[in-house]
Write a protein that holds these residues in place. Sequence first.
Motif, PDB file in Angstrom:
ATOM      1  N   GLY A  96       0.780  -1.232   0.000  1.00 37.39           N
ATOM      2  CA  GLY A  96       0.000   0.000   0.000  1.00 37.39           C
ATOM      3  C   GLY A  96       0.810   1.281   0.000  1.00 37.39           C
ATOM      4  O   GLY A  96       0.229   2.375  -0.026  1.00 37.39           O
ATOM      5  N   HIS A  97       2.143   1.196  -0.006  1.00 37.23           N
ATOM      6  CA  HIS A  97       2.999   2.386   0.001  1.00 37.23           C
ATOM      7  C   HIS A  97       3.607   2.588  -1.388  1.00 37.23           C
ATOM      8  O   HIS A  97       4.233   1.679  -1.938  1.00 37.23           O
ATOM      9  CB  HIS A  97       4.124   2.237   1.025  1.00 37.23           C
ATOM     10  N   ALA A  98       3.441   3.787  -1.956  1.00 36.23           N
ATOM     11  CA  ALA A  98       4.113   4.118  -3.212  1.00 36.23           C
ATOM     12  C   ALA A  98       5.608   4.237  -2.956  1.00 36.23           C
ATOM     13  O   ALA A  98       6.032   4.782  -1.934  1.00 36.23           O
ATOM     14  CB  ALA A  98       3.559   5.426  -3.777  1.00 36.23           C
ATOM     15  N   LEU A  99       6.415   3.733  -3.886  1.00 30.99           N
ATOM     16  CA  LEU A  99       7.852   3.640  -3.673  1.00 30.99           C
ATOM     17  C   LEU A  99       8.598   4.715  -4.452  1.00 30.99           C
ATOM     18  O   LEU A  99       8.453   4.841  -5.679  1.00 30.99           O
ATOM     19  CB  LEU A  99       8.351   2.255  -4.079  1.00 30.99           C
ATOM     20  N   LEU A 100       9.430   5.467  -3.750  1.00 35.05           N
ATOM     21  CA  LEU A 100      10.181   6.561  -4.359  1.00 35.05           C
ATOM     22  C   LEU A 100      11.207   6.060  -5.367  1.00 35.05           C
ATOM     23  O   LEU A 100      11.521   6.756  -6.332  1.00 35.05           O
ATOM     24  CB  LEU A 100      10.905   7.363  -3.272  1.00 35.05           C
ATOM     25  N   GLY A 101      11.754   4.871  -5.160  1.00 36.70           N
ATOM     26  CA  GLY A 101      12.825   4.389  -6.020  1.00 36.70           C
ATOM     27  C   GLY A 101      12.380   3.810  -7.342  1.00 36.70           C
ATOM     28  O   GLY A 101      13.215   3.397  -8.151  1.00 36.70           O
ATOM     29  N   ALA A 102      11.063   3.785  -7.615  1.00 37.71           N
ATOM     30  CA  ALA A 102      10.561   3.188  -8.852  1.00 37.71           C
ATOM     31  C   ALA A 102      10.785   4.119 -10.047  1.00 37.71           C
ATOM     32  O   ALA A 102      10.658   5.339  -9.935  1.00 37.71           O
ATOM     33  CB  ALA A 102       9.078   2.870  -8.706  1.00 37.71           C
ATOM     34  N   TYR A 103      11.117   3.539 -11.188  1.00 33.02           N
ATOM     35  CA  TYR A 103      11.243   4.294 -12.436  1.00 33.02           C
ATOM     36  C   TYR A 103      11.196   3.321 -13.609  1.00 33.02           C
ATOM     37  O   TYR A 103      11.336   2.111 -13.439  1.00 33.02           O
ATOM     38  CB  TYR A 103      12.527   5.130 -12.464  1.00 33.02           C
ATOM     39  N   LYS A 104      11.011   3.856 -14.821  1.00 30.29           N
ATOM     40  CA  LYS A 104      10.901   3.024 -16.017  1.00 30.29           C
ATOM     41  C   LYS A 104      12.182   3.004 -16.845  1.00 30.29           C
ATOM     42  O   LYS A 104      12.585   1.973 -17.371  1.00 30.29           O
ATOM     43  CB  LYS A 104       9.749   3.522 -16.905  1.00 30.29           C
ATOM     44  N   VAL A 105      12.778   4.176 -16.998  1.00 32.36           N
ATOM     45  CA  VAL A 105      13.989   4.339 -17.802  1.00 32.36           C
ATOM     46  C   VAL A 105      14.984   5.129 -16.982  1.00 32.36           C
ATOM     47  O   VAL A 105      14.615   6.112 -16.323  1.00 32.36           O
ATOM     48  CB  VAL A 105      13.683   5.075 -19.125  1.00 32.36           C
ATOM     49  N   ASP A 106      16.261   4.714 -16.987  1.00 29.95           N
ATOM     50  CA  ASP A 106      17.230   5.436 -16.162  1.00 29.95           C
ATOM     51  C   ASP A 106      17.648   6.742 -16.830  1.00 29.95           C
ATOM     52  O   ASP A 106      17.162   7.092 -17.920  1.00 29.95           O
ATOM     53  CB  ASP A 106      18.422   4.536 -15.804  1.00 29.95           C
TER      54      ASP A 106
END
Length: 551
Positions: free
Chosen positions: A364-374
Amino acid sequence: MRIHALLLTPLLCTFALGQSPQVNDAVSSDPILNAMQQELAREKTDLVIPGLQRPYFIQYRLEDIHTYNAVASYGALTRETENHQRVVRVEVRVGNNTSDSSSARGDGSLELAPTDNDAAALRYALWSATDDAYKNALRAYATKQAALKTFQSAPTAEDFTSSRPVTLIEAIVTLTLDRDEWKHRLMEASGLFETSSQTRSFADAVQYSSASLSALAVNRYTVNTDGTVLRHGYAGYSDDVNVGGQAPDGMDLARSNGSTATTAAGLESAAALNKRTLDDLISFNELRNAPVVGSEDYHGPVLFSGDAAADVFNRLFVPNVEADRPDIGTTARTQGAYQSSLRTPVLPSFLSVVDDPTLRSFEGHALLGAYKVDDEGVPVAPVDIVEHGRLMNYLIGREPVKDFPESNGHGRAALGQGAHPRAGVIVIRSTEPLSTEAMRTKLLGLAKEQGREVYAVETLGGELLPRLLYRVAPDGTRTLVRGAVFSELDQRAIRSGILAAGGKPYIAQQIVPVPETTIAPPILFADITVKRASQEQQKLPYYPPPALPSE
């Protein structure tokens, strides 16, 4: 200048490895990307000094940075700042993929950019930064080639890897928060030491009490000579409480913590912030009255909470799997403690670690470290770093290292900096997870078996210093102690000293230097040294603070 004109851009998220009508429309409708592409095309044709090398790679990155900070102390607002700026960073490489002008410290040139969509002004800033970056690259290339001739061993990997062009167009990120509401929350929380009935009895011992809010929204625009076009961003919000003072013997004591989230709404509520502040104040007073840890060194079991365990992994493990390129002239694979640990145990066999920036939420917590493309234009995928205790992979950007010739999408950049291998969402899992009660039972079993008190730590600070450390008797009685430090808490300890891991993970998030998330379980060490800290005790204040207001 229309400072916030970009905020009117339609919301859109397009991700493609090739071009499509939708992608082309999204790019052509963005005035910043248009200006950057036009100037890049001009530089590709014109950027060369006669008789010298032409760049083989150029990248433009513009960062639109919006920050807000508010601080309250002793119940009153003491600072409020808001800033919006744009910075362009230009990277120019001369030479070729095998050997180029790059160095371990990073390369590039910075220039302030206009905060509106003035294409001519932006192109001028890009031109100026490109000119500087190209000249610097030529000098760096000549210096590097001369240095390489002095070494017997050739570099263990190429300097830069190729990448397929990627287009990613995401929605513009904005700062969204109720500033007046948060200022009220901060003032209320920072003044609780004197207004709460739970704390008034020791309010005169509180030497500082503050609460703060920091918010950051970053939108990044990137184009390069690979054909990559990116518009992506992130936002991060954090609130913090900081209270402290001195024990009767002069020892400095502090309690400092908070919450971090991808949105202001994801932070703790006003009630939760007040509860956190009161808990910190009460634990500060308990520390003031707690005994100092024993003068004789302790060697034995210590139970680390999930919060404390995340700090341990972030300091001792994560930086060593981020494969920064080794110094020139060396034969090392990478830098750090794990440079020669590939396929060898670095953790106990029941622990595995994956870095999965595609994981956008957890429990249930959105994660700051998520991304799609570096930030180097490489799509990301999960990386199995440790399998059953053995190090199997490193986190790699486009500057490869020995045995890892390709990027795995972890080239990430701090604001205004070049990209380096950095983690996204680190998840530490146990194949033999124990419940909270089972971990406690195991600790007490060791205490009974060894016939002595053991230790449990709830929170750490600074250089892995215990902030809340408890001495635990065989019957389960806990006694808070102060003035302790850990010794021999190092890579050896996490490799062979962990007896068990819990099943209730803790989510630790940070916004800077790059957004990262670490999800770690509680861990039980077999043998950690706890010793009394050697530090000066400052004199107490010579006279009391001002009298509290009447209730």
